[in-house]
Design a protein around this motif. Structure first.
Motif: not given
Length: 620
Positions: A429-440, A463-470
């Motif tokens: 799957g693909d993973v989006a690893i968010f920055s701590q402020d969620g801006k990138s 990974s300092k923030g949230s993650v989204l897995v596709l």
């Protein structure tokens, strides 16, 4: 057994520290086998400039396919036309090609047949080897493979082996890509009267007027049956479990439609038959020229009461571990025991630094995805290479750093083009690893989702923030033997019912923080990932194209807005200017890093960066 701990290498391992003694030949990476799995991992090692070698015992690449399948017709599709020019999309429907940078090195260029002749595949593999200049050394059969302690190696040992001439080789990292080629021969009394799939005649003339029993009910068994059933008295096929049809289970390794002709003559009661019985309960006896299959039965109408002229074994293949001097653990379970036991990073459970590529890795997704076939393991081989690059070469997993406003378009592009998650359903799957402020976010592709808990250690990304897995997955209640896959209610068309989608469709798992090892170990068996903080199903689609604005795009955008707590709409500059004049804050798509860095307001920014708006501002 060794632990799953990760060994991070932050220094350059110098080959001179491991130079061979005497006649030893040293390489950082040794690959055993020049079949499709070995060639694919070899390509990635070659492109990265690594010190590697591929050992092949035959005199050509892809030698297994010089013999198999016996009837010479492949069952992996060779779809040459899709209506698209996108190379990545077309690989979704090209099941025989390996990944490379040469767009002419595709199996679709070698055959016009939907199910090509195996000889064309062998020709393709050898062209792939030569044109990409892969370092394959032929006619070298490796044996006596064993780990040798070495303090300078990151794993604490290297691997030593010999070829048939007695030449010694030493390798820091060993990748076994020999595939499954050893015939599976059960220990049944009387098996000496049974002919094997690997050498039995497939000439229909040899079966004129004969009665045939075939052990096995997979593609190999039905392949033989389809080749000869026009010449026989009748054919019986026997196996221990219910017949599994690929269109019911959505597993490409189950019985394919191209091989099922004999099911007609069975169901229309024209003498041929398919039945279930555990082979461990039978034995064979030969009386004169006839073979009898005997079983314990209290009824006089048992199906094997007549004799057979020919009995054929077509029970598949298993992994050959005889090349090792040490014991190798097998996967538990009757069917999966043909595979060596490995972790989800494709590493042996027995020895650190020993990895597998190709069909031998299929234990990780057996009966779930396509990892046992070219169109699946070409992607797991790439994943293996990326894991090796970080572990041994200190090269992080490839990623893209993007603003949060790019996430929607990135996802839309991937679900409509990506071939890795499309073939390795619920596994890559693909993973989006968010920055701590969620801006990138950092975006990585084709990552083994079963390694989510150790993403930082495996990729070199923080990974300092949230993650989204596709991922792409089939519905949970749709893929099993006997399921009515042609039911009038087989598909959902209403966006509100997307979570009930049966066919392959995208899923998005959102976690406020990376799942833990405990969560991964306790996830439900039929779930690709543990329970997320938010989950979104994108509605299944008849065209497998998720481009409908209302059914696909709007629900996705609203889901992203929910988890990111921001407006994810995209606006033209005119709209952004209008909003800047009427609102104290702007949607993120109207924001700009330059504007933030300069401390400009929205109105000031648009007045100074758009000539038309600047003219308007001066008049104002």
């Amino acid at each position: 057994m060794f632990s799953t701990g990760i060994i991070l290498v932050t220094f350059c391992l110098c080959p001179l520290a491991l130079t061979s003694v005497g006649s030893n030949v040293y390489h950082d990476y040794c690959v055993i086998g020049a079949g499709p799995g070995g060639l694919q991992i070899g390509y990635f090692l070659h492109r990265a400039g690594r010190d590697y070698v591929i050992f092949e015992k035959a005199n050509q690449s892809g030698n297994f396919f010089q013999t198999y399948p016996r009837h010479r017709k492949l069952i992996s599709i060779n779809k040459r036309h899709t209506g698209h020019k996108n190379v990545e999309f077309n690989l979704r429907h090209d099941w025989n090609s390996l990944i490379s940078d040469d767009e002419s090195l595709l199996m679709t260029k070698y055959s016009k047949e939907m199910f090509p002749h195996a000889d064309d595949l062998v020709r393709y593999f050898n062209d792939y080897t030569k044109r990409l200049n892969l370092n394959v050394q032929y006619n070298l059969e490796m044996s006596k493979i064993q780990p040798i302690p070495n303090a300078t190696s990151p794993d604490g040992h290297v691997f030593n082996m010999q070829d048939q001439t007695g030449q010694d080789y030493t390798c820091r990292t060993l990748i076994v890509a020999t595939g499954l080629w050893k015939p599976n021969i059960p220990k049944i009394p009387g098996m000496e009267y049974v002919q094997g799939y690997e050498n039995v005649s497939i000439d229909p003339e040899d079966y004129e007027g004969k009665t045939v029993l075939i052990l096995g009910r997979g593609n190999a068994a039905f392949e033989i049956a389809g080749q000869i059933y026009g010449s026989t008295n009748h054919i019986h096929l026997v196996g221990r479990n219910r017949l599994r049809l690929a269109w019911e289970t959505h597993y490409v390794g189950d019985l394919r439609a191209v091989n099922v002709a004999l099911l007609d003559t069975y169901q229309l009661k024209s003498l041929d038959g398919v039945l279930e019985i555990p082979l461990s309960s039978v034995r064979f006896e030969k009386i004169k020229d006839k073979i009898y299959i005997l079983e314990v039965s209290k009824f006089d109408n048992q199906p094997f009461r007549k004799s057979y002229d020919v009995v054929i074994r077509a029970l598949g293949f298993t992994f050959d571990s005889s090349i090792f001097n040490t014991h190798l653990t097998r996967v538990k379970g009757f069917r999966a025991s043909k595979y060596p036991a490995i972790y989800h990073n494709y590493e042996s459970v027995d020895k650190a630094g020993l990895f597998y590529a190709g069909s031998t890795t299929h234990s990780l997704d057996y009966r779930k995805s396509a990892g046992g076939f070219i169109h699946g393991f070409r992607y797991t081989a790439r994943a293996l290479h990326r894991l090796l690059e970080w572990r041994y070469e200190n090269i992080p997993w490839p990623s893209r750093h993007l603003p949060a406003t790019a996430l929607f378009n990135t996802i839309i592009k991937r679900i409509n083009e990506a071939s890795g998650p499309y073939q390795m359903t619920s596994v890559l799957g693909d993973v989006a690893i968010f920055s701590q402020d969620g801006k990138s976010f950092d975006y990585i592709e084709d990552y083994p989702v079963n390694l989510m808990d150790s993403l930082e250690q495996r990729t070199g990304l923080v990974s300092k923030g949230s993650v989204l897995v596709l991922t792409l997955e089939y519905g949970q209640n749709f893929s099993f033997p006997g399921s009515d896959v042609f039911s009038p209610e087989r598909a959902q068309t209403a966006p509100l019912l997307a979570l009930k989608s049966n066919f392959l469709h995208p899923l998005l798992y959102y976690y406020k923080q990376l799942p833990t090892a405990v969560q991964m170990a306790s996830k439900q068996k039929d779930m690709a990932l543990p329970r997320p903080d938010a989950l979104h199903h994108i509605l299944e689609d008849f065209l497998a194209t998720w481009d409908a604005p209302e059914s696909h795009h709007v629900p996705l955008r609203r889901f992203l807005e929910h988890i990111m707590d921001s407006d994810q709409r995209n606006f033209f500059s005119e709209t952004c200017f209008r909003l800047a004049m009427t609102h104290m804050s702007l949607p993120e798509s109207c924001e700009n890093q330059y504007m933030k860095g300069k401390g400009l307001s929205g109105l000031q920014y648009y007045a100074t960066h758009d000539s038309n708006l600047s003219h308007f501002s001066s008049k104002r």
